[in-house]
Design a protein around this motif. Sequence first.
Motif, PDB file in Angstrom:
ATOM      1  N   PHE A   1      25.400 -19.436   8.352  1.00  0.00           N
ATOM      2  CA  PHE A   1      25.501 -18.035   8.739  1.00  0.00           C
ATOM      3  C   PHE A   1      25.158 -17.811  10.205  1.00  0.00           C
ATOM      4  O   PHE A   1      25.727 -16.937  10.851  1.00  0.00           O
ATOM      5  CB  PHE A   1      24.640 -17.180   7.817  1.00  0.00           C
ATOM      6  N   SER A   2      24.250 -18.612  10.759  1.00  0.00           N
ATOM      7  CA  SER A   2      23.957 -18.441  12.182  1.00  0.00           C
ATOM      8  C   SER A   2      25.148 -18.864  13.035  1.00  0.00           C
ATOM      9  O   SER A   2      25.368 -18.322  14.119  1.00  0.00           O
ATOM     10  CB  SER A   2      22.709 -19.243  12.586  1.00  0.00           C
ATOM     11  N   TYR A   3      25.947 -19.820  12.552  1.00  0.00           N
ATOM     12  CA  TYR A   3      27.164 -20.211  13.284  1.00  0.00           C
ATOM     13  C   TYR A   3      28.132 -19.038  13.363  1.00  0.00           C
ATOM     14  O   TYR A   3      28.749 -18.790  14.396  1.00  0.00           O
ATOM     15  CB  TYR A   3      27.844 -21.381  12.587  1.00  0.00           C
ATOM     16  N   ASN A   4      28.265 -18.322  12.274  1.00  0.00           N
ATOM     17  CA  ASN A   4      29.215 -17.214  12.238  1.00  0.00           C
ATOM     18  C   ASN A   4      28.726 -15.995  13.012  1.00  0.00           C
ATOM     19  O   ASN A   4      29.469 -15.052  13.233  1.00  0.00           O
ATOM     20  CB  ASN A   4      29.506 -16.812  10.798  1.00  0.00           C
TER      21      ASN A   4
ATOM     22  N   THR B   1      26.638 -15.777  22.434  1.00  0.00           N
ATOM     23  CA  THR B   1      25.713 -14.658  22.306  1.00  0.00           C
ATOM     24  C   THR B   1      25.869 -14.038  20.934  1.00  0.00           C
ATOM     25  O   THR B   1      26.932 -14.100  20.313  1.00  0.00           O
ATOM     26  CB  THR B   1      25.985 -13.580  23.375  1.00  0.00           C
ATOM     27  N   MET B   2      24.801 -13.428  20.478  1.00  0.00           N
ATOM     28  CA  MET B   2      24.847 -12.781  19.175  1.00  0.00           C
ATOM     29  C   MET B   2      25.786 -11.585  19.217  1.00  0.00           C
ATOM     30  O   MET B   2      25.715 -10.760  20.125  1.00  0.00           O
ATOM     31  CB  MET B   2      23.447 -12.300  18.780  1.00  0.00           C
ATOM     32  N   ILE B   3      26.687 -11.498  18.246  1.00  0.00           N
ATOM     33  CA  ILE B   3      27.630 -10.391  18.242  1.00  0.00           C
ATOM     34  C   ILE B   3      27.459  -9.496  17.016  1.00  0.00           C
ATOM     35  O   ILE B   3      28.061  -8.451  16.933  1.00  0.00           O
ATOM     36  CB  ILE B   3      29.087 -10.905  18.283  1.00  0.00           C
ATOM     37  N   SER B   4      26.607  -9.895  16.085  1.00  0.00           N
ATOM     38  CA  SER B   4      26.427  -9.076  14.891  1.00  0.00           C
ATOM     39  C   SER B   4      25.147  -9.475  14.187  1.00  0.00           C
ATOM     40  O   SER B   4      24.738 -10.632  14.244  1.00  0.00           O
ATOM     41  CB  SER B   4      27.613  -9.257  13.933  1.00  0.00           C
ATOM     42  N   LYS B   5      24.531  -8.533  13.506  1.00  0.00           N
ATOM     43  CA  LYS B   5      23.346  -8.850  12.726  1.00  0.00           C
ATOM     44  C   LYS B   5      23.722  -9.361  11.341  1.00  0.00           C
ATOM     45  O   LYS B   5      22.886  -9.887  10.627  1.00  0.00           O
ATOM     46  CB  LYS B   5      22.454  -7.609  12.602  1.00  0.00           C
ATOM     47  N   THR B   6      24.944  -9.174  10.953  1.00  0.00           N
ATOM     48  CA  THR B   6      25.397  -9.633   9.640  1.00  0.00           C
ATOM     49  C   THR B   6      26.484 -10.674   9.809  1.00  0.00           C
ATOM     50  O   THR B   6      27.371 -10.536  10.632  1.00  0.00           O
ATOM     51  CB  THR B   6      25.937  -8.460   8.807  1.00  0.00           C
ATOM     52  N   SER B   7      26.383 -11.729   9.014  1.00  0.00           N
ATOM     53  CA  SER B   7      27.363 -12.809   9.086  1.00  0.00           C
ATOM     54  C   SER B   7      28.462 -12.552   8.074  1.00  0.00           C
ATOM     55  O   SER B   7      28.240 -11.968   7.026  1.00  0.00           O
ATOM     56  CB  SER B   7      26.699 -14.137   8.763  1.00  0.00           C
TER      57      SER B   7
END
Length: 255
Positions: free
Chosen positions: A151-154, A162-168
Amino acid sequence: MDTSKENQYREYALNLVQKIKEARYYLNIHKPSLGAYGEFLLIETFLQIIPDNLTASQGFVVDYNVKKWTSHQCDIIIHHKDCGIVQSFGNVKLIDVKSVCAVIEVKCSITEKTFHTTLKAFERLASKGVVNTFIFIYGRLTKRSLSSWLFSYNEISSDTNTMISKTSKFDWPDEKWLPKGIASLHNNNFYSLSHIQTANNDCIGYLSYNIHDNEDKAISSLQEFLNIVSQSISIDWEINTESYSLKNGIPLFQM
């Protein structure tokens, strides 16, 4: 089901485990890495299993129809023997993408970073139609780590990291490039990309089966790994996968 074939695969798995134990004993004394020798042991095992018209090599997958398209370096490439090798540089081969049947990445141990690097490489291979991909780890990979890293990959943009969402979120297109199986020899786990039926939904995700053959003998993660790779290249061999626990499942998306 051919019981003799089941026993043959069990024998392959047991022989490989014995060779790994012998290698680890030697390596503990002389301190080199298991890496290259571990890849050799797996290649040697697959050469006993795959049909005569296939072989296993180390190197790169190439597409000569697209200028300069080359994969990452692959630990094990199972490919057609007669027309697969485009060029050789010692033990390193360039393999025509049209001849590739499966790709296996072999790791002594694995971290979140190396797991993500491997997934990115598999996405690239899938863009050329190579979708039978696997990860084999001599060390430990827990369900918690596998779930977290998937899930961290997605959550990471492939372009900017960079992080693009809090939900995978995974969806059907991801099933194409996700590895078909992930084996951890140290803790005897094999996660297969499978259908998972939860209390409320039918999902696709990774499932660790509690597998027995027709004689009700337990099948090790290594034996299952050899079987799933073999099935991916159309070697006819069946196993009973009726018994499994949802607590060992990692649902990724609904069907």
